[in-house]
Enzyme design. Structure first.
Site, PDB file in Angstrom:
ATOM      1  N   LYS A 156     -30.110   8.352 -20.715  1.00 39.65           N
ATOM      2  CA  LYS A 156     -30.099   7.974 -19.101  1.00 39.65           C
ATOM      3  C   LYS A 156     -29.325   8.884 -18.375  1.00 39.65           C
ATOM      4  O   LYS A 156     -29.475   8.786 -17.096  1.00 39.65           O
ATOM      5  CB  LYS A 156     -29.510   6.607 -19.121  1.00 39.65           C
ATOM      6  CG  LYS A 156     -28.117   6.027 -19.817  1.00 39.65           C
ATOM      7  CD  LYS A 156     -27.159   6.201 -18.520  1.00 39.65           C
ATOM      8  CE  LYS A 156     -25.590   6.280 -18.979  1.00 39.65           C
ATOM      9  NZ  LYS A 156     -24.672   5.959 -17.663  1.00 39.65           N
TER      10      LYS A 156
ATOM     11  N   THR B 257     -27.655   3.317 -13.815  1.00 42.14           N
ATOM     12  CA  THR B 257     -27.291   4.528 -13.417  1.00 42.14           C
ATOM     13  C   THR B 257     -27.899   5.339 -12.403  1.00 42.14           C
ATOM     14  O   THR B 257     -27.650   6.238 -11.786  1.00 42.14           O
ATOM     15  CB  THR B 257     -27.040   5.585 -14.903  1.00 42.14           C
ATOM     16  OG1 THR B 257     -26.398   4.590 -15.731  1.00 42.14           O
ATOM     17  CG2 THR B 257     -26.608   6.734 -14.731  1.00 42.14           C
TER      18      THR B 257
END
Length: 338
Positions: A194, A251
């Protein structure tokens, strides 16, 4: 019956300090290791860490030291929150001070560049601690929001369910809700990849691209992560949970994200070197993207977003050419390679 758990947190960056606060708020006896004396002094004397968490008041019982040996003395739970690429060196020095029965928790989200190992694998190799006493904590956890006691959740994954449950009790507060699981590999891969996808989203944002492009990168980035996870034996359901989609969304969407911010700097024309200075704190995806791509190659997995991000970081593809490189790929079914 509740008893106070002795917890050592290494080190005193933003996420390490935040989780030290969480453990202390949950009733644990917490000692945090800080490299710099001024950081330890601020925590001990003023109950704050202005270098990493300005305007956040820390629990009065949270203590800090510049001695790793002192922090680790008597600790039943050891929490590691340092840059992934420094883990092996630091842990080699710390290992003799870790208690024989201690549980080690990784907060790190990266892949070791020269070995391709996940952080729990490095911990096991360096310390000899069995996998049943090594856990990963991962999820959509932006340090600043958790430190401000905004609602958040995470997954604590460990092969031993009782170990995960003990850690869950040690850090469960009214604002931080930990869940448990056993898919260590899936949680670690979700956390590592990620960061790479967040770099891509930052690049798109810096280039002035819109929400469609960001949604494209997030969705296809999740597909890349799931393909790699499947090839490495992870549970596919992990990637639809907190350590997968949850962490990825937070994120990629938040300006508080170091990796997204780093990507934005690149998209606006900064070099990798200048973006590193401007971002200040470690953006794990910058170091890990090459290692993630190497894992993909070793397992025969296609990861086009990761490939382009790695090329941008390496300087072999320009930022303006990155979007074209992705959009010019041959059409495929949405679920190819699953």
């Amino acid at each position: 019956m509740f008893w106070m758990v002795r917890v050592a947190v290494l080190s005193a960056g933003s996420w390490g300090t935040t989780m030290a606060k969480v453990f202390a708020d949950a009733g644990s006896d917490v000692m945090i290791h800080a490299r710099r004396p001024e950081v330890a002094d601020a925590i001990n004397q003023r109950h704050e860490n202005p270098a990493y968490l300005p305007d956040v008041t820390l629990p009065g019982g949270l203590r800090a030291t510049t001695s790793a040996a002192e922090a680790l003395k008597g600790a039943a739970q050891v929490v590691l929150s340092i840059p992934s690429q420094t883990l092996r060196t630091n842990l080699t020095a710390w290992a003799p001070h870790i208690g024989a029965d201690a549980v080690v928790v990784s907060l790190m989200k990266g892949i070791e560049t020269h070995s391709g190992q996940r952080m729990t694998q490095v911990i096991h190799e360096v310390t000899g601690i069995p996998a049943e006493r090594i856990a990963i904590l991962s999820g959509p956890n932006l340090a600043r929001e958790v430190a401000a006691q905004q609602p958040a959740a995470a997954v604590i994954a460990c092969p031993d369910e009782s170990t995960a449950a003990a850690l869950q009790q040690a850090c469960h507060t009214h604002y931080f809700r930990p869940y448990t699981g056993t898919d260590v590999a899936g949680c670690e891969l979700g956390g590592a990849v990620k960061n790479v996808i967040a770099l891509a989203v930052g690049l798109a944002t810096g280039l002035g691209l819109g929400d469609n492009a960001r949604a494209l990168l997030i969705t296809r980035g999740l597909a890349e992560t799931a393909r790699l996870g499947a090839a490495m034996g992870a549970d596919p359901l992990t990637f639809s949970g907190l350590a997968g989609a949850g962490d990825l969304i937070a994120t990629c969407a938040s300006p508080l994200s170091r990796n997204r911010t780093f990507g934005e700097h690149l998209g606006r024309g900064l070099t990798v070197e200048d973006a590193t200075v401007t971002t200040k704190q470690t953006a794990e995806g910058v170091k890990s993207c090459g290692a993630v791509l190497d894992l993909a190659g070793a397992h025969g997995v296609e990861m086009p977003i990761t490939e382009v991000v790695s090329a941008v970081i390496a300087g072999t593809v320009s930022v303006p050419d990155a979007a074209e490189a992705l959009m010019s790929r041959a059409p495929k079914p949405e679920r190819y390679g699953v």
